[in-house]
Design an enzyme around this catalytic site. Structure first.
Site, PDB file in Angstrom:
ATOM      1  N   ASN A 162       5.282  38.116  87.315  1.00  0.00           N
ATOM      2  CA  ASN A 162       4.859  38.227  85.588  1.00  0.00           C
ATOM      3  C   ASN A 162       4.016  37.510  85.252  1.00  0.00           C
ATOM      4  O   ASN A 162       2.672  37.424  85.854  1.00  0.00           O
ATOM      5  CB  ASN A 162       6.689  36.492  85.162  1.00  0.00           C
ATOM      6  CG  ASN A 162       7.508  37.579  85.918  1.00  0.00           C
ATOM      7  OD1 ASN A 162       8.110  38.350  84.751  1.00  0.00           O
ATOM      8  ND2 ASN A 162       8.365  36.760  85.814  1.00  0.00           N
TER       9      ASN A 162
ATOM     10  N   HIS B  25      15.435  40.391  87.725  1.00  0.00           N
ATOM     11  CA  HIS B  25      17.150  40.549  87.680  1.00  0.00           C
ATOM     12  C   HIS B  25      17.556  40.468  87.411  1.00  0.00           C
ATOM     13  O   HIS B  25      19.025  40.003  87.193  1.00  0.00           O
ATOM     14  CB  HIS B  25      17.345  40.228  88.843  1.00  0.00           C
ATOM     15  CG  HIS B  25      16.538  38.556  89.312  1.00  0.00           C
ATOM     16  ND1 HIS B  25      16.242  38.300  90.595  1.00  0.00           N
ATOM     17  CD2 HIS B  25      16.590  37.687  88.255  1.00  0.00           C
ATOM     18  CE1 HIS B  25      15.469  37.167  90.424  1.00  0.00           C
ATOM     19  NE2 HIS B  25      15.370  36.754  88.746  1.00  0.00           N
TER      20      HIS B  25
ATOM     21  N   HIS C 136      12.802  40.364  79.957  1.00  0.00           N
ATOM     22  CA  HIS C 136      12.665  38.949  79.379  1.00  0.00           C
ATOM     23  C   HIS C 136      13.519  39.522  78.016  1.00  0.00           C
ATOM     24  O   HIS C 136      14.102  38.476  77.667  1.00  0.00           O
ATOM     25  CB  HIS C 136      12.139  38.175  79.589  1.00  0.00           C
ATOM     26  CG  HIS C 136      12.233  37.511  81.253  1.00  0.00           C
ATOM     27  ND1 HIS C 136      10.934  36.725  81.498  1.00  0.00           N
ATOM     28  CD2 HIS C 136      12.988  38.614  81.869  1.00  0.00           C
ATOM     29  CE1 HIS C 136      11.197  37.136  82.508  1.00  0.00           C
ATOM     30  NE2 HIS C 136      11.973  37.535  82.959  1.00  0.00           N
TER      31      HIS C 136
ATOM     32  N   ARG D  42      20.593  20.383  70.180  1.00  0.00           N
ATOM     33  CA  ARG D  42      21.569  21.254  69.873  1.00  0.00           C
ATOM     34  C   ARG D  42      22.376  21.951  70.892  1.00  0.00           C
ATOM     35  O   ARG D  42      23.085  22.435  72.157  1.00  0.00           O
ATOM     36  CB  ARG D  42      21.892  21.767  68.979  1.00  0.00           C
ATOM     37  CG  ARG D  42      22.774  23.046  68.305  1.00  0.00           C
ATOM     38  CD  ARG D  42      23.188  23.621  66.949  1.00  0.00           C
ATOM     39  NE  ARG D  42      21.842  23.971  66.774  1.00  0.00           N
ATOM     40  CZ  ARG D  42      22.350  25.649  66.972  1.00  0.00           C
ATOM     41  NH1 ARG D  42      23.621  26.126  67.152  1.00  0.00           N
ATOM     42  NH2 ARG D  42      21.229  26.798  66.936  1.00  0.00           N
TER      43      ARG D  42
END
Length: 436
Positions: free
Chosen positions: A149, A172, A201, A268
Site C-alpha cells: 500500500n 483481500h 479500499h 458515535r
C-alpha cells in the site's frame, strides 16, 4: 508453464509470507515450484527461508527454495514477482501518525489516502522504480503482483514510471467484505452472487444476491433493528449512499471528510484513532514469535489465507479459470472515472493471464467519491514523475480528511514537517520545504 519461479520481494514480512506459501503449496501443481525469497534484512530473510522450508515440509511440497540478499539474483528468470515491501517499516509508520497528530490531523490506518498515504507512497516510489528496472532487465515477461500500500498510487506509479504492463494490485478487502456480510446474514458464501467495483479500499458492492434474490433488503432490515450495526462507519455510508463499501470502518472513515474531524462522530462510530500502530506492534510480535519458534524447533502456523496471488498463479499455470478482484489502470473499465486512474474490478484469470472486466458506470454518488480519491492519487504520482514538490501539498489539500481538519497554510506546514522527517527516503527533487 511447469515449476514456475515465484519471487517474494520483502519476504521478511514473515507472517504474510507464511500465509502465501501455505496457499501456494496447497495446490498439488505448485508443490514443485521454485521459490526465491529476497529481503534486505539478513535476520528476517533467514527467518523467512526457515519458515518456507518448514511449511513446504508440512504441506508435502518438494519446492526448490532459495534466499537472496541480491534482488536481481532473486528475480533472474522469474515468472511471478510478489511485492510485499514496506519502506521504512514501523519507524516510518509511527512518523506518519505522530507528526500529523501534532498538527491536528487524526488518522486510523494511514496507508491509503491522507498524509500517511501520501508519504508512504512517496517513500515507496524510488523502490518501485528500481524494482521495475530490475524486472525489465532480468525477467521482462514476469507478472508483478503487488500487495504494498497505498495500492492504487503504487500501481499507477509503476505503470507510468517503469512501462511495465503485467502489473496487478491485490487486496483481500472485497473477498472479506462479502465473507463477513454472508456471516452477518447467515447465508453460505459459496452460494451468493456478487459484483463490486470502484477503487482500492473504496469499492462498492453493486450486486449481492442469493438464489437470484437481492440480499440488500435483508441487510436493511438487520441494520434497522440493530443499533450496534448503525454505529459503524461503513454501515452509515451504506445507508446514505445506497451501496456497501468494501473496506472496514477504520479504513473508510479516512477517505471522506465527515467523521474524523468531529469528536461526536468519533464517539458515535467508535473510531480507533491511531489503530494501525497497534497492528504494527502485533506484526513485529508475530515475526518475533515465528523467529523464536523456528529456532526452538517448535510448530508454527501453516494455515492458508485465501489470498489472490496463489490463486492467480495456479490459474495461469494450470489454465483453471477464476475470477479475482484486481487493481489495474482504468482505461475505460469504469467509464465515469478517470482513464489513467487505477480501479478495482473483477478480473478473469486463466492461462492467458489476468484480464480485467468492464464495470460500466458507477452510480454518480459513488463515482463522485472515487474521483476525489483518484484526483489525490494523481497529484502524488505527478509529484514524483514531474519532480514537483508543490504537488505534494496539492494532494494534501485535495485529501478530504486533511482538508476538513486544517486550514490551507497548516496543510503546507504539515507537509514541510513530513518532508523533513522522511527526507532521506524521498527522491531528491521532493525534499524541498516550501513554507506556508
Amino acid at each position: 508453464m511447469t515449476n514456475p519461479k515465484i519471487v517474494l520481494i520483502g519476504a521478511g514480512s514473515v507472517v504474510f509470507t507464511q500465509g502465501l506459501l501455505a496457499d501456494l503449496f496447497a495446490f498439488p501443481e505448485l508443490k514443485t515450484a521454485r521459490i526465491a525469497l529476497h529481503d534486505i534484512d539478513a535476520e528476517r530473510l533467514a527467518t523467512a527461508e526457515a519458515a518456507a522450508r518448514y511449511i513446504a515440509e508440512r504441506r508435502g511440497a518438494d519446492a526448490h527454495i532459495t534466499a537472496h540478499a541480491d534482488r536481481r539474483a532473486a528475480l533472474d528468470g522469474a515468472d511471478f514477482v510478489i511485492n510485499l515491501v514496506q519502506i521504512g517499516m514501523g519507524e516510518a509508520t509511527r512518523t506518519d501518525f505522530e507528526i500529523p497528530a501534532r498538527h491536528g490531523v487524526r488518522q486510523t490506518i494511514g496507508d491509503t489516502l491522507g498524509v500517511g498515504g501520501i508519504f508512504r507512497a512517496l517513500r515507496t516510489f524510488p523502490f518501485l522504480k528500481a524494482l521495475g528496472e530490475d524486472i525489465a532487465a532480468v525477467c521482462p515477461g514476469a507478472w508483478l503482483l503487488n500487495y504494498t500500500n497505498p495500492m492504487a498510487m503504487n500501481v499507477q506509479y509503476l505503470t507510468a514510471a517503469t512501462g511495465l504492463t503485467r502489473v496487478v494490485g491485490l487486496c483481500h478487502s472485497v473477498y472479506w467484505t462479502m465473507h463477513d456480510l454472508c456471516a452477518l446474514l447467515n447465508v453460505p458464501f459459496d452460494e451468493i452472487t456478487y459484483r463490486a467495483a470502484g477503487v482500492n479500499h473504496q469499492a462498492w458492492v453493486l450486486r449481492f444476491e442469493h438464489d437470484g434474490t437481492d440480499l440488500y433488503p435483508r441487510l436493511d432490515a438487520l441494520i434497522a433493528e440493530n443499533e450496534q450495526l448503525r454505529r459503524r462507519v461503513r454501515v452509515d455510508m451504506y445507508r446514505r449512499l445506497g451501496h456497501y463499501p468494501t473496506e472496514t470502518s477504520e479504513h473508510s472513515c479516512e477517505y471522506v471528510p465527515w467523521y474524523l474531524h468531529h469528536d461526536s462522530e468519533i464517539e458515535r462510530l467508535r473510531l480507533p484513532i491511531g489503530a494501525y500502530l497497534g497492528i504494527v506492534d502485533e506484526n513485529v510480535a508475530g515475526y518475533e514469535r515465528t523467529r523464536d519458534d523456528l529456532a526452538a524447533g517448535a510448530r508454527i502456523d501453516v494455515e492458508g489465507t485465501m489470498e489472490y496471488a496463489p490463486q492467480i498463479i495456479h490459474s495461469m499455470v494450470t489454465g483453471t479459470p477464476r475470477t479475482v478482484y484486481g487493481n489495474v489502470p482504468n482505461h475505460g473499465l469504469i467509464e465515469n472515472l478517470p482513464a489513467h486512474g487505477v480501479v478495482e474490478v473483477p478480473c478473469l484469470v486463466d492461462r492467458s493471464g489476468v484480464q480485467p472486466t468492464r464495470a460500466g458506470a458507477l452510480p454518480p454518488q459513488l463515482a463522485a467519491l472515487n474521483r476525489t480519491y483518484l484526483s489525490m492519487n494523481d497529484l502524488v504520482v505527478r509529484a514524483a514523475l514531474e519532480d514537483e514538490p508543490r504537488h505534494i501539498r496539492h494532494a494534501a489539500m485535495t485529501d478530504p480528511a486533511t482538508a476538513a481538519a486544517l486550514r490551507v497554510e497548516q496543510i503546507w506546514e504539515l507537509c514541510d514537517d513530513m518532508v523533513r522527517a522522511h527526507a532521506e527516503r524521498l527522491q531528491p527533487g521532493l525534499r524541498a520545504t516550501l513554507g506556508s
